[in-house]
Design a protein around this motif. Sequence first.
Motif, PDB file in Angstrom:
ATOM      1  N   GLN A   9       0.828  -1.199   0.000  1.00 25.95           N
ATOM      2  CA  GLN A   9       0.000   0.000   0.000  1.00 25.95           C
ATOM      3  C   GLN A   9       0.869   1.259   0.000  1.00 25.95           C
ATOM      4  N   GLN A 108      -7.154  -8.024  11.300  1.00 26.55           N
ATOM      5  CA  GLN A 108      -6.588  -6.727  10.935  1.00 26.55           C
ATOM      6  C   GLN A 108      -7.682  -5.647  10.941  1.00 26.55           C
ATOM      7  N   LYS A 112      -7.440  -2.442  13.348  1.00 27.65           N
ATOM      8  CA  LYS A 112      -7.392  -1.094  12.784  1.00 27.65           C
ATOM      9  C   LYS A 112      -8.658  -0.304  13.141  1.00 27.65           C
ATOM     10  N   ASP A 149       1.365 -11.226   8.661  1.00 27.70           N
ATOM     11  CA  ASP A 149       0.126 -10.498   8.963  1.00 27.70           C
ATOM     12  C   ASP A 149      -0.946 -10.694   7.894  1.00 27.70           C
ATOM     13  N   GLN A 150      -0.557 -11.180   6.716  1.00 28.90           N
ATOM     14  CA  GLN A 150      -1.542 -11.369   5.643  1.00 28.90           C
ATOM     15  C   GLN A 150      -2.078 -12.799   5.567  1.00 28.90           C
ATOM     16  N   LYS A 195       4.112  -5.309  15.198  1.00 30.85           N
ATOM     17  CA  LYS A 195       4.899  -5.350  13.962  1.00 30.85           C
ATOM     18  C   LYS A 195       5.217  -3.940  13.471  1.00 30.85           C
TER      19      LYS A 195
END
Length: 333
Positions: A9, A108, A112, A149-150, A195
Amino acid sequence: RPRILSGMQPTHDSLHLGNYLGAQVNWVAMQEEFDAFFCVVDQHALTVSPDPAQMRQRTRVTAAQYLAGGIDPEKSTVFVQSHVPEHSQLAWVLSCITGFGEAARMTQFKDKSSKRGSEATNVGLFTYPILMAADILLYDATAVPVGEDQRQHLELTRDLAGRFNTRYGDTFVIPEPHIPSETAKIMSLADPLAKMSKSADNQSGNLMMLDEPKANIKKIKAAVTDTDNEVRWAPETKPGIANLLRIHAALSGEPVADIVARFEGPNRYGALKGEVADLVVEVQAPFKARVEELLADPGELDAILAKGADRAREVAGGVLARAYDAVGFLPAR
Ligand code: ATP
Ligand code: MG
C-alpha cells in the motif's frame, strides 16, 4: 510459467524494513521462476484517506521502491491497482459470496477499526480483504509472497475461490501463501510486541528504507531490549533482542546461533546494535540512492507503469470475463 501476485500500500513516504525483508526479498527471488505481478495497491490505501497529492506521490515512490529493491520490469509486471478496473469489478462479485460475519472476523480489521473508533472506520476498511482476494484471483496466481500479517486474508481468498468454484463451476486458481519463515514479522524497535507498520501512529520503531541512515542508526541504538544484558535467542522472554537477531541474520546471512556465539558475555547489546545498524545502512543507502534516481525522471517510471497496466489488464480481463460468465451476467454484446 506459474503466476504470482503481491502488492504494497502507498500509505507512507517509504517502505520499512519489514516490507523489505518480509515480502520484497521473496518477490525478487521469485520473479526468476514465476510470471510475477507486483501491484501498488492504491485503492487499499484509500481506506486510510490520505490527501490526493500525497497519494499520487506515494504511489510513484512505492513503485520506485519495487524497482530499487530488485524488481526487474523486463521480467515482472509492475502496475498500479487503480489502472486496472477489473480489481474493483471482481471485488463486487466476491463481496456477494462473502459472509458478513466472515469479514467481521478479520483480525486486521478488528485491530485497525478499534484503534480508530467506529465513526472513523469506513466500509472500505471492512471490505479490504475482499478487494485483496480479487487482486490475487484475477491473475490465476498460484502463490502469494506476503508477510505473516496477511495469512488470514490469504485464507479468506482461498475460501472465497473454493466457494465460487463450488457454486459456479471451476473458475479460479486456489493460491498458496508464500510466507518466509524467519522474517515474516519484523517487529517495531520501540515495541517488540507490535509489527513494524507504515500506518502506525508511532513511527519511532520503524526502520524506513528512505530515511536518512543516521535516523535509522539512532532508532536502532534506542531499540527497546531488556535489562538482563545478555545476547541470547529467547523470543518469548527477550522479544527485542530476538528481533535484532532476526534482522541481523536476514541481512548478514549469518545463522542466529553464530551471531549469538560472537556476542557472548555481559553488556554486549551496544555492540550487537552497532552491527545491526551497519547492516541496515548497507542495504538502505544504495536502495535510497536508486529511488532518488528513478524519481528524478518520473517519465521512465510512468512508462513502466503504463506498460505494466496494459499487460495486467490483458490477464485480468480474461479472468474477469470467466467470472462474469460463470455468475450469469448477460454479455454486453
Ligand atoms: P499498513 O500499516 O499501511 O497496513 P504495512 O506496513 O502493514 O502498512 P502493507 O502495505 O500493508 O504494509 O503490506 C505490504 C507487505 O509487507 C505485505 O506482504 C505484508 O505482509 C508485509 N509486511 C508488513 N509489515 C510487515 C512486517 N512488520 N514484517 C514482515 N512483513 C511485513
Ligand atoms: Mg498492512
